[in-house]
Design a protein around this motif. Structure first.
Motif, PDB file in Angstrom:
ATOM      1  N   UNK A  89      -9.183   9.354   9.414  1.00 24.99           N
ATOM      2  CA  UNK A  89      -8.019   9.522   8.537  1.00 24.99           C
ATOM      3  C   UNK A  89      -7.302   8.194   8.324  1.00 24.99           C
ATOM      4  N   UNK A  90      -7.290   7.349   9.335  1.00 28.73           N
ATOM      5  CA  UNK A  90      -6.576   6.078   9.250  1.00 28.73           C
ATOM      6  C   UNK A  90      -7.195   5.128   8.236  1.00 28.73           C
ATOM      7  N   UNK A  91      -8.467   5.366   7.883  1.00 26.10           N
ATOM      8  CA  UNK A  91      -9.140   4.494   6.922  1.00 26.10           C
ATOM      9  C   UNK A  91      -8.971   4.971   5.480  1.00 26.10           C
ATOM     10  N   UNK A  92      -8.465   6.184   5.291  1.00 18.80           N
ATOM     11  CA  UNK A  92      -8.321   6.715   3.942  1.00 18.80           C
ATOM     12  C   UNK A  92      -7.392   5.874   3.060  1.00 18.80           C
ATOM     13  N   UNK A  93      -6.282   5.313   3.591  1.00 20.28           N
ATOM     14  CA  UNK A  93      -5.441   4.481   2.718  1.00 20.28           C
ATOM     15  C   UNK A  93      -6.167   3.273   2.140  1.00 20.28           C
ATOM     16  N   UNK A 152       0.768  -0.408  -3.673  1.00 23.27           N
ATOM     17  CA  UNK A 152       1.526  -1.072  -2.607  1.00 23.27           C
ATOM     18  C   UNK A 152       1.832  -0.105  -1.468  1.00 23.27           C
ATOM     19  N   UNK A 153       2.133   1.157  -1.830  1.00 22.72           N
ATOM     20  CA  UNK A 153       2.391   2.153  -0.797  1.00 22.72           C
ATOM     21  C   UNK A 153       1.171   2.435   0.055  1.00 22.72           C
ATOM     22  N   UNK A 154      -0.008   2.623  -0.582  1.00 27.83           N
ATOM     23  CA  UNK A 154      -1.216   2.896   0.199  1.00 27.83           C
ATOM     24  C   UNK A 154      -1.682   1.644   0.958  1.00 27.83           C
ATOM     25  N   UNK A 155      -1.445   0.458   0.375  1.00 30.26           N
ATOM     26  CA  UNK A 155      -1.776  -0.776   1.103  1.00 30.26           C
ATOM     27  C   UNK A 155      -0.944  -0.898   2.378  1.00 30.26           C
ATOM     28  N   UNK A 156       0.348  -0.574   2.273  1.00 32.85           N
ATOM     29  CA  UNK A 156       1.206  -0.621   3.463  1.00 32.85           C
ATOM     30  C   UNK A 156       0.720   0.362   4.526  1.00 32.85           C
ATOM     31  N   UNK A 157       0.262   1.558   4.092  1.00 34.88           N
ATOM     32  CA  UNK A 157      -0.308   2.523   5.046  1.00 34.88           C
ATOM     33  C   UNK A 157      -1.530   1.941   5.739  1.00 34.88           C
ATOM     34  N   UNK A 210       6.795  -1.298   7.090  1.00 37.98           N
ATOM     35  CA  UNK A 210       7.237   0.099   7.113  1.00 37.98           C
ATOM     36  C   UNK A 210       8.314   0.337   6.055  1.00 37.98           C
ATOM     37  N   UNK A 211       9.135  -0.685   5.801  1.00 39.82           N
ATOM     38  CA  UNK A 211      10.080  -0.571   4.689  1.00 39.82           C
ATOM     39  C   UNK A 211       9.329  -0.521   3.353  1.00 39.82           C
ATOM     40  N   UNK A 212       8.297  -1.358   3.212  1.00 36.40           N
ATOM     41  CA  UNK A 212       7.506  -1.368   1.986  1.00 36.40           C
ATOM     42  C   UNK A 212       6.839  -0.017   1.768  1.00 36.40           C
ATOM     43  N   UNK A 213       6.304   0.561   2.848  1.00 38.41           N
ATOM     44  CA  UNK A 213       5.660   1.868   2.742  1.00 38.41           C
ATOM     45  C   UNK A 213       6.661   2.929   2.292  1.00 38.41           C
ATOM     46  N   UNK A 214       7.836   2.933   2.870  1.00 40.35           N
ATOM     47  CA  UNK A 214       8.812   3.957   2.493  1.00 40.35           C
ATOM     48  C   UNK A 214       9.299   3.754   1.067  1.00 40.35           C
ATOM     49  N   UNK A 241       7.747   2.240  -1.596  1.00 39.95           N
ATOM     50  CA  UNK A 241       6.774   2.511  -2.652  1.00 39.95           C
ATOM     51  C   UNK A 241       5.902   3.730  -2.362  1.00 39.95           C
ATOM     52  N   UNK A 242       5.718   4.050  -1.101  1.00 31.89           N
ATOM     53  CA  UNK A 242       4.920   5.220  -0.776  1.00 31.89           C
ATOM     54  C   UNK A 242       5.681   6.519  -0.894  1.00 31.89           C
ATOM     55  N   UNK A 243       7.007   6.435  -0.902  1.00 34.77           N
ATOM     56  CA  UNK A 243       7.800   7.668  -0.927  1.00 34.77           C
ATOM     57  C   UNK A 243       8.828   7.700  -2.048  1.00 34.77           C
ATOM     58  N   UNK A 244       9.522   6.587  -2.294  1.00 34.32           N
ATOM     59  CA  UNK A 244      10.720   6.652  -3.132  1.00 34.32           C
ATOM     60  C   UNK A 244      10.450   6.320  -4.608  1.00 34.32           C
ATOM     61  N   UNK A 245      10.014   5.111  -4.905  1.00 35.67           N
ATOM     62  CA  UNK A 245      10.061   4.613  -6.281  1.00 35.67           C
ATOM     63  C   UNK A 245       8.912   5.064  -7.177  1.00 35.67           C
ATOM     64  N   UNK A 246       7.725   5.188  -6.641  1.00 32.80           N
ATOM     65  CA  UNK A 246       6.529   5.353  -7.471  1.00 32.80           C
ATOM     66  C   UNK A 246       6.592   6.530  -8.446  1.00 32.80           C
ATOM     67  N   UNK A 247       6.952   7.741  -8.005  1.00 37.23           N
ATOM     68  CA  UNK A 247       6.951   8.857  -8.965  1.00 37.23           C
ATOM     69  C   UNK A 247       7.858   8.617 -10.169  1.00 37.23           C
ATOM     70  N   UNK A 248       9.016   8.007  -9.947  1.00 36.64           N
ATOM     71  CA  UNK A 248       9.961   7.799 -11.044  1.00 36.64           C
ATOM     72  C   UNK A 248       9.420   6.811 -12.068  1.00 36.64           C
TER      73      UNK A 248
END
Length: 238
Positions: free
Chosen positions: A4-8, A46-51, A63-67, A69-76
């Motif tokens: 699972x850790x390699x999926x990102x 960028x979010x998946x790269x941070x993962x 971890x800030x980058x992941x949160x 782009x992986x959670x906040x900004x991308x959908x908008x």
């Protein structure tokens, strides 16, 4: 370390290819919706790269980058591309983009101002399993997450389904009907994975992100492929 850790890593590669096709189409045809989608998919990557990075090492920056782009900004930002595609009233999309840009800059500053509990990081766990412990999130941070997620999901998923309905009602371009349905399904996949992760099923997020990227990529290719025009019938001899 589980598979699972390699999926990102795979997700990042898929998103990179997807982004290339979107921005190449923008270079060929123009259209602000394609530019905004390209920016949104850069954020997705960028979010998946941070993962992927956090699966092998840890820094507070990542971890800030992941949160962010992986959670906040991308959908908008992906949703904003759909706004440019569908909203015909002059200046509406431009004004929404100005608000989105200013709010995104504030959110970037605010997320990076949140303290981290670096000593609590466990290398044996994925970031989705321990971000709540390591990254301090105040009420404003979670409120910003809700605002961006709601705006992005309504615009991207709702816009794709609306486009699919329009093509279906007119009985034209069936590949675009299917393509837009797949885009909507792919956009929902990471959102569903994030919901599961927030409830303790952390590894579902990585699977949902990869599936979402693949499904949206297929949908985009279908929706932007011209349907072949049948050749005219040969004239019959008298």
């Amino acid at each position: 370390m589980s598979i699972i850790s390699y999926l990102p890593i795979v997700s990042t590669l898929v998103v990179a290819v997807f982004t290339y096709f979107v921005l190449r189409r923008y270079a060929d045809r123009g259209g602000r919706h394609l530019l905004l989608w390209g920016i949104g998919f850069i954020m997705y990557g960028l979010g998946t790269f941070a993962e992927a990075y956090l699966a092998f090492g840890y820094t507070p920056f990542m971890i800030h980058l992941w949160y962010l782009f992986g959670a906040v900004l991308t959908p908008a930002w992906l949703g904003q591309g759909t706004i440019y595609l569908l909203v015909r009233r002059p200046k509406v999309a431009d004004r929404l983009l100005i608000v989105l840009t200013l709010l995104s800059l504030f959110t970037l500053f605010w997320v990076y101002s949140q303290p981290t509990q670096d000593a609590l990081w466990n290398p044996a766990l994925t970031v989705s399993a321990q971000y709540k412990t390591v990254l301090t999130r105040d009420g404003l941070t979670t409120a910003l997450l809700a605002v961006f997620a709601t705006y992005g999901t309504l615009a991207l998923v709702g816009g794709a389904l609306y486009s699919a309905y329009i093509f279906w009602r007119k009985r034209i371009m069936p590949q675009r009907v299917l393509g837009n349905v797949l885009i909507a399904a792919g956009a929902l996949s990471p959102a569903i994975g994030g919901t599961f992760a927030a409830r303790g099923l952390a590894d579902v997020l990585f699977i949902s992100e990869l599936l979402g990227a693949i499904i949206m990529f297929i949908g985009f290719r279908l929706a932007t492929t011209q349907q072949p025009v049948p050749a005219p019938a040969a004239p019959q001899a008298a």
